[in-house]
Scaffold this motif. Structure first.
Motif, PDB file in Angstrom:
ATOM      1  N   LEU A  64       0.851  -1.182   0.000  1.00 20.56           N
ATOM      2  CA  LEU A  64       0.000   0.000   0.000  1.00 20.56           C
ATOM      3  C   LEU A  64       0.892   1.239   0.000  1.00 20.56           C
ATOM      4  N   THR A  65       0.788   2.070  -1.032  1.00 21.77           N
ATOM      5  CA  THR A  65       1.634   3.260  -1.095  1.00 21.77           C
ATOM      6  C   THR A  65       1.174   4.284  -0.066  1.00 21.77           C
ATOM      7  N   PRO A  66       2.066   5.166   0.386  1.00 22.36           N
ATOM      8  CA  PRO A  66       1.662   6.210   1.328  1.00 22.36           C
ATOM      9  C   PRO A  66       0.514   7.064   0.793  1.00 22.36           C
ATOM     10  N   GLU A  67       0.538   7.345  -0.509  1.00 21.15           N
ATOM     11  CA  GLU A  67      -0.521   8.165  -1.097  1.00 21.15           C
ATOM     12  C   GLU A  67      -1.857   7.440  -1.065  1.00 21.15           C
ATOM     13  N   MET A  73      -7.778   6.968   3.957  1.00 21.65           N
ATOM     14  CA  MET A  73      -8.136   7.580   5.238  1.00 21.65           C
ATOM     15  C   MET A  73      -9.172   8.683   5.041  1.00 21.65           C
ATOM     16  N   TYR A  74      -8.936   9.552   4.075  1.00 24.05           N
ATOM     17  CA  TYR A  74      -9.858  10.668   3.874  1.00 24.05           C
ATOM     18  C   TYR A  74     -11.167  10.223   3.228  1.00 24.05           C
ATOM     19  N   ALA A  75     -11.117   9.193   2.404  1.00 22.58           N
ATOM     20  CA  ALA A  75     -12.356   8.653   1.835  1.00 22.58           C
ATOM     21  C   ALA A  75     -13.237   8.081   2.943  1.00 22.58           C
ATOM     22  N   SER A  76     -12.621   7.323   3.834  1.00 21.35           N
ATOM     23  CA  SER A  76     -13.345   6.761   4.976  1.00 21.35           C
ATOM     24  C   SER A  76     -13.907   7.866   5.858  1.00 21.35           C
ATOM     25  N   ALA A 106      -0.845  13.368  12.004  1.00 19.79           N
ATOM     26  CA  ALA A 106       0.262  12.785  12.761  1.00 19.79           C
ATOM     27  C   ALA A 106       0.885  11.586  12.048  1.00 19.79           C
ATOM     28  N   TYR A 107       0.039  10.649  11.590  1.00 21.96           N
ATOM     29  CA  TYR A 107       0.560   9.417  11.008  1.00 21.96           C
ATOM     30  C   TYR A 107       1.050   9.591   9.575  1.00 21.96           C
ATOM     31  N   GLN A 108       0.232  10.185   8.723  1.00 20.32           N
ATOM     32  CA  GLN A 108       0.666  10.382   7.345  1.00 20.32           C
ATOM     33  C   GLN A 108       1.563  11.619   7.217  1.00 20.32           C
ATOM     34  N   GLY A 109       1.219  12.702   7.918  1.00 23.71           N
ATOM     35  CA  GLY A 109       2.030  13.904   7.859  1.00 23.71           C
ATOM     36  C   GLY A 109       3.341  13.765   8.608  1.00 23.71           C
ATOM     37  N   ASP A 164      11.133   4.780  14.897  1.00 21.12           N
ATOM     38  CA  ASP A 164      11.318   6.173  14.472  1.00 21.12           C
ATOM     39  C   ASP A 164      10.045   6.752  13.877  1.00 21.12           C
ATOM     40  N   PHE A 165       9.285   5.920  13.191  1.00 20.09           N
ATOM     41  CA  PHE A 165       8.001   6.338  12.625  1.00 20.09           C
ATOM     42  C   PHE A 165       7.109   6.897  13.721  1.00 20.09           C
TER      43      PHE A 165
END
Length: 211
Positions: A64-67, A73-76, A106-109, A164-165
């Motif tokens: 699953l790509t980050p994009e 996430m935003y669709a949901s 926080a997670y994606q940004g 680190d993530f």
């Protein structure tokens, strides 16, 4: 009931204690005779739950790509806001949210290191200025939180990220909390009874001022 409800969100990394914190909110709401529903992100509607399984599953046949993760996430979130949260608030119900847009920031940004302007653009399209009335962010050292999460059982796809993530995720959470008065930081590294007492105290103060 003509008065609109309020949207209260719990945020935090894995193992911060969101589930037990939500139970504290529920007990407090019951004492104040507040009519409420609960939601979670990603998820909260049949379609959004399907998207959740794509985001969380560690057994996907392709990476699953980050994009793609971000868009899911935003669709949901869009489905949940328009089909569940806003209708409930209009009816005067309060909504307890297990995560919301701050998680994506926080997670994606932070964790995925995606450009803040990209997230801001998606948020503008999806949320149109909608935000929680109050966010309780449970702050904990990722090493402690992830150990707690591991003790619960098998980790999902995101929980398997390197340490680190999660430090980047935490830093982004705190960055937003430092500049948004509607985000209250709770020290989730304390003994559980102290964490719950702090949540109840902060929530009671909010309810007394906003009912």
């Amino acid at each position: 009931m003509s008065q609109s409800g309020k949207f209260i969100v719990i945020e935090g990394i894995e193992g911060a204690g969101k589930s037990s914190a939500i139970a504290v909110i529920e007990r407090t709401f019951a004492q104040f005779n507040i009519d409420y529903i609960k939601t979670r992100e990603p998820g909260g509607t049949p379609l959004a739950e399907s998207l959740r399984s794509l985001v969380k599953s560690p057994d996907l046949e392709e990476t699953l790509t980050p994009e793609c993760e971000l868009f899911l996430m935003y669709a949901s979130r869009s489905q949940l806001i328009h089909n569940v949260i806003k209708p409930a608030l209009t009816l005067g119900q309060w909504v307890i949210g297990d995560r919301h847009d701050l998680s994506s920031r926080a997670y994606q940004g932070g964790g995925r290191q995606m450009d803040d302007s990209v997230l801001e653009s998606l948020a503008n399209i999806t949320l149109k200025g909608f935000k929680p009335d109050l966010t309780l962010y449970l702050d904990i050292d990722p090493k402690i939180g992830l150990q707690r999460a591991a003790n619960r059982g098998e980790l999902d796809r995101i929980e398997q990220e390197k340490i680190d993530f999660f430090y980047r995720v935490r830093d982004k959470y705190l960055s937003f909390a430092n500049r948004d008065e509607s985000i209250l930081v709770i020290d989730a590294g304390q003994p559980m009874q102290d964490v719950h007492a702090q949540i109840e105290h902060r929530l009671r103060s909010y309810l007394q001022e906003n009912r």
